[in-house]
Scaffold this motif. Structure first.
Motif, mmCIF file in Angstrom:
data_model
loop_
_atom_site.group_PDB
_atom_site.id
_atom_site.type_symbol
_atom_site.label_atom_id
_atom_site.label_comp_id
_atom_site.label_asym_id
_atom_site.label_seq_id
_atom_site.Cartn_x
_atom_site.Cartn_y
_atom_site.Cartn_z
ATOM 1 N N LYS A 104 0.823 -1.204 0.000
ATOM 2 C CA LYS A 104 0.000 0.000 0.000
ATOM 3 C C LYS A 104 0.866 1.267 0.000
ATOM 4 C CE LYS A 104 -3.927 -2.176 2.322
ATOM 5 N NZ LYS A 104 -4.867 -2.119 3.453
ATOM 6 N N PRO A 105 1.426 1.629 -1.161
ATOM 7 C CA PRO A 105 2.110 2.925 -1.258
ATOM 8 C C PRO A 105 1.106 4.056 -1.184
ATOM 9 C CG PRO A 105 1.954 1.903 -3.411
ATOM 10 C CD PRO A 105 1.419 0.900 -2.427
ATOM 11 N N ASP A 106 1.611 5.280 -1.011
ATOM 12 C CA ASP A 106 0.725 6.447 -0.978
ATOM 13 C C ASP A 106 0.403 6.945 -2.386
ATOM 14 O OD1 ASP A 106 0.596 6.547 1.833
ATOM 15 O OD2 ASP A 106 2.541 7.540 1.903
ATOM 16 N N LEU A 107 1.374 6.838 -3.286
ATOM 17 C CA LEU A 107 1.195 7.258 -4.672
ATOM 18 C C LEU A 107 2.034 6.353 -5.576
ATOM 19 C CD1 LEU A 107 1.706 11.137 -4.326
ATOM 20 C CD2 LEU A 107 -0.491 10.023 -4.793
ATOM 21 N N PHE A 108 1.610 6.234 -6.825
ATOM 22 C CA PHE A 108 2.436 5.619 -7.859
ATOM 23 C C PHE A 108 2.439 6.562 -9.050
ATOM 24 C CE2 PHE A 108 2.611 3.046 -11.809
ATOM 25 C CZ PHE A 108 3.952 2.660 -11.714
ATOM 26 N N ALA A 109 3.621 6.855 -9.574
ATOM 27 C CA ALA A 109 3.726 7.807 -10.687
ATOM 28 C C ALA A 109 4.643 7.261 -11.774
ATOM 29 C CB ALA A 109 4.267 9.145 -10.192
ATOM 30 N N ILE A 110 4.282 7.552 -13.005
ATOM 31 C CA ILE A 110 5.173 7.356 -14.144
ATOM 32 C C ILE A 110 5.340 8.709 -14.806
ATOM 33 C CG2 ILE A 110 5.591 6.190 -16.333
ATOM 34 C CD1 ILE A 110 3.780 3.948 -15.455
ATOM 35 N N THR A 111 6.568 9.192 -14.849
ATOM 36 C CA THR A 111 6.863 10.471 -15.484
ATOM 37 C C THR A 111 7.881 10.250 -16.593
ATOM 38 O OG1 THR A 111 8.713 11.039 -14.014
ATOM 39 C CG2 THR A 111 6.484 11.625 -13.268
ATOM 40 N N ALA A 112 8.037 11.250 -17.434
ATOM 41 C CA ALA A 112 8.981 11.128 -18.541
ATOM 42 C C ALA A 112 9.684 12.447 -18.777
ATOM 43 C CB ALA A 112 8.263 10.682 -19.813
ATOM 44 N N ARG A 113 10.949 12.339 -19.212
ATOM 45 C CA ARG A 113 11.727 13.481 -19.705
ATOM 46 C C ARG A 113 12.501 12.995 -20.915
ATOM 47 N NH1 ARG A 113 15.815 15.786 -17.078
ATOM 48 N NH2 ARG A 113 15.395 17.870 -17.848
ATOM 49 N N GLY A 114 12.189 13.581 -22.067
ATOM 50 C CA GLY A 114 12.847 13.116 -23.279
ATOM 51 C C GLY A 114 12.510 11.662 -23.559
ATOM 52 N N ASP A 115 13.536 10.839 -23.711
ATOM 53 C CA ASP A 115 13.343 9.425 -24.024
ATOM 54 C C ASP A 115 13.295 8.547 -22.780
ATOM 55 O OD1 ASP A 115 13.361 9.999 -26.745
ATOM 56 O OD2 ASP A 115 15.548 9.770 -26.888
ATOM 57 N N TYR A 116 13.308 9.151 -21.612
ATOM 58 C CA TYR A 116 13.394 8.386 -20.371
ATOM 59 C C TYR A 116 12.087 8.436 -19.593
ATOM 60 C CZ TYR A 116 18.427 8.394 -21.198
ATOM 61 O OH TYR A 116 19.677 8.227 -21.745
ATOM 62 N N GLU A 117 11.731 7.296 -19.014
ATOM 63 C CA GLU A 117 10.593 7.216 -18.120
ATOM 64 C C GLU A 117 11.056 6.940 -16.695
ATOM 65 O OE1 GLU A 117 7.630 4.375 -19.138
ATOM 66 O OE2 GLU A 117 7.053 5.374 -21.015
ATOM 67 N N ASN A 118 10.395 7.546 -15.732
ATOM 68 C CA ASN A 118 10.624 7.263 -14.320
ATOM 69 C C ASN A 118 9.393 6.580 -13.750
ATOM 70 O OD1 ASN A 118 13.123 8.583 -14.276
ATOM 71 N ND2 ASN A 118 12.165 10.555 -13.833
ATOM 72 N N HIS A 119 9.593 5.446 -13.101
ATOM 73 C CA HIS A 119 8.521 4.746 -12.401
ATOM 74 C C HIS A 119 8.817 4.843 -10.914
ATOM 75 C CE1 HIS A 119 6.994 2.206 -15.978
ATOM 76 N NE2 HIS A 119 7.846 3.109 -16.450
ATOM 77 N N LEU A 120 7.836 5.276 -10.134
ATOM 78 C CA LEU A 120 8.135 5.591 -8.741
ATOM 79 C C LEU A 120 6.954 5.306 -7.818
ATOM 80 C CD1 LEU A 120 10.433 6.979 -7.026
ATOM 81 C CD2 LEU A 120 9.180 9.104 -7.339
ATOM 82 N N PHE A 121 7.213 4.525 -6.780
ATOM 83 C CA PHE A 121 6.301 4.429 -5.649
ATOM 84 C C PHE A 121 6.696 5.511 -4.647
ATOM 85 C CE2 PHE A 121 5.885 -0.197 -6.836
ATOM 86 C CZ PHE A 121 4.537 -0.137 -7.160
ATOM 87 N N ILE A 122 5.701 6.198 -4.098
ATOM 88 C CA ILE A 122 5.973 7.339 -3.214
ATOM 89 C C ILE A 122 5.344 7.093 -1.852
ATOM 90 C CG2 ILE A 122 5.584 9.820 -2.864
ATOM 91 C CD1 ILE A 122 5.512 10.071 -5.940
ATOM 92 N N GLU A 123 6.166 7.310 -0.813
ATOM 93 C CA GLU A 123 5.720 7.212 0.573
ATOM 94 C C GLU A 123 5.843 8.597 1.217
ATOM 95 O OE1 GLU A 123 4.580 4.617 2.316
ATOM 96 O OE2 GLU A 123 4.786 3.091 0.757
ATOM 97 N N ALA A 124 4.723 9.158 1.625
ATOM 98 C CA ALA A 124 4.731 10.448 2.319
ATOM 99 C C ALA A 124 4.961 10.186 3.804
ATOM 100 C CB ALA A 124 3.403 11.176 2.108
ATOM 101 N N ASP A 125 6.082 10.658 4.310
ATOM 102 C CA ASP A 125 6.476 10.368 5.694
ATOM 103 C C ASP A 125 6.380 11.637 6.533
ATOM 104 O OD1 ASP A 125 8.142 8.437 7.616
ATOM 105 O OD2 ASP A 125 9.033 10.442 7.709
ATOM 106 N N ASN A 126 5.626 11.559 7.625
ATOM 107 C CA ASN A 126 5.474 12.708 8.520
ATOM 108 C C ASN A 126 6.269 12.554 9.803
ATOM 109 O OD1 ASN A 126 3.822 14.021 6.743
ATOM 110 N ND2 ASN A 126 1.924 13.701 7.876
ATOM 111 N N ALA A 127 7.245 11.639 9.793
ATOM 112 C CA ALA A 127 8.108 11.392 10.959
ATOM 113 C C ALA A 127 7.303 10.938 12.174
ATOM 114 C CB ALA A 127 8.932 12.633 11.298
ATOM 115 N N THR A 128 6.254 10.166 11.919
ATOM 116 C CA THR A 128 5.414 9.680 13.020
ATOM 117 C C THR A 128 5.614 8.194 13.294
ATOM 118 O OG1 THR A 128 3.600 9.306 11.454
ATOM 119 C CG2 THR A 128 3.632 11.416 12.621
#
Length: 285
Positions: A175-199
């Motif tokens: 259960k990630p907080d977000l999943f994103a696929i972004t691109a710049r030029g010929d490259y793609e970034n695949h990323l799971f994102i965890e928002a951490d509030n230091a709790t």
């Protein structure tokens, strides 16, 4: 004004009105200022979808935002939580909004959802985490508007959750907080994102990282996308950053993913640079 049915209510709303409701459906809760950033662009900021226009100043955008939100609230399309972010001194910018009864019913009809989603007053910790996650999502939208990246895909909870089988054959949920696929030029970034509030304590972070390792070992994501995404913990400050980096590096069972450079820990201020970085940034394809 009273509306007798959902169809006439939808017809009365502008494109931006509907976009705001959809944003609240996706992110569950947003402050006034987050809604402003997403739907009320200033100056040279590109426009959002719908009928939004650019505003000359931040003040003009803020006034327009609260005017629209108040109107939507009067029709019970949205509602404000009792707790404000930043307290009373924050004024209207600190108001936290969620879908109201009519808004939930309208979007349920629009999407053909059978199950009713009930909205109640969430706990402070839930709201803090929800808003931190929404802020990261909106930063991605802003980067895309400014042509810093192409935002090919963005999933919030629960759409970003993944299921897999454990080594013992039991069904598990990642259960990630977000999943994103972004691109710049010929490259793609695949990323799971965890928002951490230091709790959460370090062992909790390590257990979550182990879940990512188990999901990677299942090969499900690689089969669909050809690679496994990077995982980024977005933290409030450098002290928390060091604590999580140390915890991950000291866990022998995570050595493969740490060595492969698939775990990132960055502060909120470093998030945009991580996403829009040059090739060699996380999860490139």
């Amino acid at each position: 004004m009273k509306y007798n049915d959902i169809a006439s209510l939808i017809e009365s709303l502008s494109g931006r009105d509907l976009a705001i409701l959809e944003s609240l459906r996706t992110h569950r809760a947003l402050t006034t200022i987050l809604i402003r950033r997403l739907h009320f662009p200033i100056g040279d900021e590109p426009r959002e979808t719908g009928d939004s226009k650019r505003h000359a100043t931040e003040m003009a955008a803020a006034v327009a935002t609260i005017r629209v939100l108040t109107r939507l609230e009067s029709h019970r399309l949205i509602s404000r939580l009792h707790r404000r972010i930043g307290g009373v001194r924050a004024g209207s910018t600190g108001i936290v909004w969620q879908l109201g009864a009519s808004g939930e019913r309208l979007l349920r009809a629009r999407h053909g959802d059978a199950a009713r989603r009930r909205y109640s007053e969430p706990s402070p910790s839930f709201i803090a985490h929800t808003l931190a996650t929404a802020d990261l999502a909106i930063r991605l939208y802003e980067l895309a508007r400014r042509d810093r990246i192409e935002l090919l895909r963005l999933e919030a909870e629960p759409d970003c959750w993944r299921t897999y089988l454990s080594a013992h054959g039991a069904r598990q949920w990642l259960k990630p907080d977000l999943f994103a696929i972004t691109a710049r030029g010929d490259y793609e970034n695949h990323l799971f994102i965890e928002a951490d509030n230091a709790t959460e304590h370090s062992p909790v972070i390590v257990r979550k990282a182990m879940q990512y390792q188990q999901y990677a070992n299942s090969g499900i994501h690689q089969k669909e996308h050809g690679l496994f995404p990077a995982v980024a913990w977005i933290v409030p400050d450098s002290k928390r950053k060091l604590a999580i980096q140390t915890a991950l590096s000291n866990e022998p069972r995570l050595r493969d993913l740490v060595t492969a450079g698939l775990f990132y820990v960055v502060t909120t201020d470093e998030f945009s640079a991580l996403i829009s970085g040059a090739p060699g940034s996380p999860g490139h394809a």
